[in-house]
Write a protein that holds these residues in place. Structure first.
Motif, PDB file in Angstrom:
ATOM      1  N   ALA A  18      -3.177  -0.746 -11.925  1.00 46.40           N
ATOM      2  CA  ALA A  18      -1.717  -1.061 -12.202  1.00 46.40           C
ATOM      3  C   ALA A  18      -0.703  -0.346 -11.162  1.00 46.40           C
ATOM      4  CB  ALA A  18      -1.396  -0.233 -13.802  1.00 46.40           C
ATOM      5  N   ALA A  19       0.423  -0.895 -11.394  1.00 36.80           N
ATOM      6  CA  ALA A  19       1.328  -0.595 -10.222  1.00 36.80           C
ATOM      7  C   ALA A  19       1.809   1.107 -10.354  1.00 36.80           C
ATOM      8  CB  ALA A  19       2.569  -1.153 -10.414  1.00 36.80           C
ATOM      9  N   ILE A  20       1.738   1.834  -9.171  1.00 32.16           N
ATOM     10  CA  ILE A  20       2.329   3.253  -9.618  1.00 32.16           C
ATOM     11  C   ILE A  20       3.824   3.452  -9.010  1.00 32.16           C
ATOM     12  CG2 ILE A  20       1.800   5.425  -8.702  1.00 32.16           C
ATOM     13  CD1 ILE A  20      -1.058   4.749  -8.144  1.00 32.16           C
ATOM     14  N   PRO A  21       4.636   3.701 -10.172  1.00 30.92           N
ATOM     15  CA  PRO A  21       5.881   3.856  -9.801  1.00 30.92           C
ATOM     16  C   PRO A  21       6.424   4.866  -8.744  1.00 30.92           C
ATOM     17  CG  PRO A  21       5.673   3.878 -12.095  1.00 30.92           C
ATOM     18  CD  PRO A  21       4.482   4.154 -11.415  1.00 30.92           C
ATOM     19  N   ALA A  22       7.410   4.556  -7.942  1.00 29.70           N
ATOM     20  CA  ALA A  22       7.623   5.556  -6.772  1.00 29.70           C
ATOM     21  C   ALA A  22       7.915   6.959  -7.572  1.00 29.70           C
ATOM     22  CB  ALA A  22       9.148   4.985  -6.355  1.00 29.70           C
ATOM     23  N   ASN A  23       7.785   8.044  -6.492  1.00 32.15           N
ATOM     24  CA  ASN A  23       8.146   9.599  -7.032  1.00 32.15           C
ATOM     25  C   ASN A  23       7.396   9.770  -8.222  1.00 32.15           C
ATOM     26  OD1 ASN A  23       9.662   9.776  -4.586  1.00 32.15           O
ATOM     27  ND2 ASN A  23      11.521   8.507  -5.845  1.00 32.15           N
ATOM     28  N   THR A  24       6.101   9.244  -8.272  1.00 32.91           N
ATOM     29  CA  THR A  24       5.384   9.707  -9.554  1.00 32.91           C
ATOM     30  C   THR A  24       4.255  10.112  -8.884  1.00 32.91           C
ATOM     31  OG1 THR A  24       6.352   7.733 -10.936  1.00 32.91           O
ATOM     32  CG2 THR A  24       4.388   8.723 -11.520  1.00 32.91           C
ATOM     33  N   PRO A  25       3.533  11.311  -9.510  1.00 34.14           N
ATOM     34  CA  PRO A  25       2.051  11.848  -9.327  1.00 34.14           C
ATOM     35  C   PRO A  25       1.089  10.528  -9.457  1.00 34.14           C
ATOM     36  CG  PRO A  25       3.327  13.070 -10.689  1.00 34.14           C
ATOM     37  CD  PRO A  25       3.969  12.111 -10.744  1.00 34.14           C
ATOM     38  N   ILE A  26       0.494  10.320  -8.352  1.00 31.20           N
ATOM     39  CA  ILE A  26      -0.662   9.337  -7.966  1.00 31.20           C
ATOM     40  C   ILE A  26      -1.732   9.768  -8.980  1.00 31.20           C
ATOM     41  CG2 ILE A  26      -2.300   8.142  -6.495  1.00 31.20           C
ATOM     42  CD1 ILE A  26      -0.102   8.324  -4.534  1.00 31.20           C
ATOM     43  N   LYS A  27      -2.394   8.977  -9.874  1.00 31.62           N
ATOM     44  CA  LYS A  27      -3.546   9.347 -10.632  1.00 31.62           C
ATOM     45  C   LYS A  27      -4.785   8.786 -10.067  1.00 31.62           C
ATOM     46  CE  LYS A  27      -5.968  10.535 -14.360  1.00 31.62           C
ATOM     47  NZ  LYS A  27      -7.252  10.254 -13.731  1.00 31.62           N
ATOM     48  N   ILE A  28      -5.565   9.572  -9.648  1.00 29.51           N
ATOM     49  CA  ILE A  28      -6.813   9.016  -9.053  1.00 29.51           C
ATOM     50  C   ILE A  28      -7.846   8.671 -10.237  1.00 29.51           C
ATOM     51  CG2 ILE A  28      -8.721   9.268  -7.302  1.00 29.51           C
ATOM     52  CD1 ILE A  28      -5.867   9.635  -6.018  1.00 29.51           C
ATOM     53  N   ALA A  65      -2.825   3.724   1.419  1.00 29.31           N
ATOM     54  CA  ALA A  65      -2.095   2.859   0.603  1.00 29.31           C
ATOM     55  C   ALA A  65      -1.103   2.157   1.660  1.00 29.31           C
ATOM     56  CB  ALA A  65      -1.376   3.746  -0.551  1.00 29.31           C
ATOM     57  N   LEU A  66      -0.902   1.284   1.466  1.00 27.48           N
ATOM     58  CA  LEU A  66       0.125   0.341   2.673  1.00 27.48           C
ATOM     59  C   LEU A  66       0.342   0.611   4.018  1.00 27.48           C
ATOM     60  CD1 LEU A  66       3.414   0.945  -0.068  1.00 27.48           C
ATOM     61  CD2 LEU A  66       1.569  -1.045   0.101  1.00 27.48           C
ATOM     62  N   GLY A  67      -1.082   0.650   4.368  1.00 28.42           N
ATOM     63  CA  GLY A  67      -1.317   0.761   5.668  1.00 28.42           C
ATOM     64  C   GLY A  67      -1.218   2.327   6.147  1.00 28.42           C
ATOM     65  N   LEU A 101       3.737   1.588  -5.642  1.00 30.83           N
ATOM     66  CA  LEU A 101       2.521   1.198  -5.118  1.00 30.83           C
ATOM     67  C   LEU A 101       1.748   0.057  -6.002  1.00 30.83           C
ATOM     68  CD1 LEU A 101       0.765   4.423  -4.087  1.00 30.83           C
ATOM     69  CD2 LEU A 101       1.994   3.070  -2.555  1.00 30.83           C
ATOM     70  N   GLY A 102       1.876  -1.036  -5.626  1.00 26.24           N
ATOM     71  CA  GLY A 102       1.668  -2.416  -6.270  1.00 26.24           C
ATOM     72  C   GLY A 102       0.229  -2.208  -6.729  1.00 26.24           C
ATOM     73  N   LYS A 103      -0.107  -3.010  -7.712  1.00 24.71           N
ATOM     74  CA  LYS A 103      -1.641  -3.151  -8.189  1.00 24.71           C
ATOM     75  C   LYS A 103      -2.528  -3.566  -7.068  1.00 24.71           C
ATOM     76  CE  LYS A 103      -4.540  -5.573 -11.316  1.00 24.71           C
ATOM     77  NZ  LYS A 103      -4.683  -6.616 -12.359  1.00 24.71           N
ATOM     78  N   GLY A 104      -3.777  -2.334  -6.830  1.00 28.15           N
ATOM     79  CA  GLY A 104      -4.737  -2.778  -5.858  1.00 28.15           C
ATOM     80  C   GLY A 104      -4.263  -2.410  -4.594  1.00 28.15           C
ATOM     81  N   SER A 105      -3.202  -1.584  -4.255  1.00 33.23           N
ATOM     82  CA  SER A 105      -2.736  -1.384  -2.958  1.00 33.23           C
ATOM     83  C   SER A 105      -2.988   0.273  -2.253  1.00 33.23           C
ATOM     84  CB  SER A 105      -1.053  -1.282  -2.906  1.00 33.23           C
ATOM     85  OG  SER A 105      -0.516  -0.514  -3.680  1.00 33.23           O
ATOM     86  N   MET A 106      -3.547   0.878  -3.435  1.00 32.67           N
ATOM     87  CA  MET A 106      -4.089   2.362  -3.303  1.00 32.67           C
ATOM     88  C   MET A 106      -5.434   2.448  -3.481  1.00 32.67           C
ATOM     89  SD  MET A 106      -5.028   5.539  -4.526  1.00 32.67           S
ATOM     90  CE  MET A 106      -4.315   5.259  -6.344  1.00 32.67           C
TER      91      MET A 106
END
Length: 227
Positions: free
Chosen positions: A110-120, A146-148, A80-85
């Motif tokens: 900041a970008a969130i790597p794939a398969n990584t817990p999403i920090k809110i 995120a991402l539509g 998830l790129g920066k600002g996409s979530m």
């Protein structure tokens, strides 16, 4: 007991009782609560547990409520790129008041790597009380866009409140059934009955502390002069 000793005893009792009432009724109580989330994601259902912290501060006629996640929830199969979530959540209101309101926050910085817990990030919103009294705040549904796509995370463990506040509604509206508007006046009694009369009003008079003791002293002096 002499007049001077009675006055001193009454004044000390009023001051101590006032302090006890203040100590027994804190304005706020916060507790970090574990919330079990069941998340419906575009790629299937997932689950996560995160401790939730909720804080509140007075802001104008309402209260600014801030909700914090201490662990990440859900994840994405792609970065998830920066600002996409963009997250948002609901907070349940209980106790003297009822209902829900929404808290929101900024997109991921900041970008969130794939398969990584999403920090809110911390989410905030304004709660305007409709009732006066002790109000509880409990984590509700978390929504992540995120991402539509949209991911909805719902608490499944019936979490308890993360925050309890003593709130005041505009105009002083009170909870249904409250007797806070009774406003009984002090009875016209003699000095011997002053301590009992003071106790009949509970916290209303005891919270006066030193002012209540001064009133009692002057009242007793006036009574002595009339004799």
């Amino acid at each position: 007991m002499s007049y001077q000793k009675r006055t001193a005893v009454f004044a000390t009792a009023a001051a101590l009782a006032g302090s006890a009432v203040l100590l027994a009724a804190p304005a706020a109580r916060a507790e970090v609560v574990n919330v079990n989330y069941h998340c419906e994601t575009p790629i299937g259902d997932k689950s996560a547990v995160s401790p939730i912290d909720i804080k509140g501060v007075k802001s104008g006629s309402g209260y600014k409520i801030t909700m914090s996640w201490q662990k990440g929830v859900s994840s994405s199969p792609v970065e998830l790129g920066k600002g996409s979530m963009n997250p948002s959540a609901t907070v349940k209101v209980g106790g003297a008041d009822s209902g829900t309101f929404t808290v929101t926050g900024s997109a991921n910085q900041a970008a969130i790597p794939a398969n990584t817990p999403i920090k809110i990030n911390d989410l905030s919103g304004t709660y305007t009380p409709k009732k006066t009294g002790k109000v509880t705040f409990t984590a509700g549904v978390l929504t992540i866009k995120a991402l539509g796509t949209t991911t909805t995370c719902t608490p499944t463990n019936k979490p308890g409140p993360s925050l309890t506040l003593d709130v005041t509604a505009a105009g002083g509206s009170t909870q249904s059934g409250s007797d806070s508007g009774s406003g009984a006046a002090l009875p016209q009694t003699g000095p011997e009955d002053s301590a009992i009369a003071l106790g009949t009003l509970g916290g209303t008079v005891l919270l006066a502390g030193a002012a209540g003791a001064l009133w009692l002293t002057r009242r007793n002096q006036a009574a002595r002069v009339r004799r």
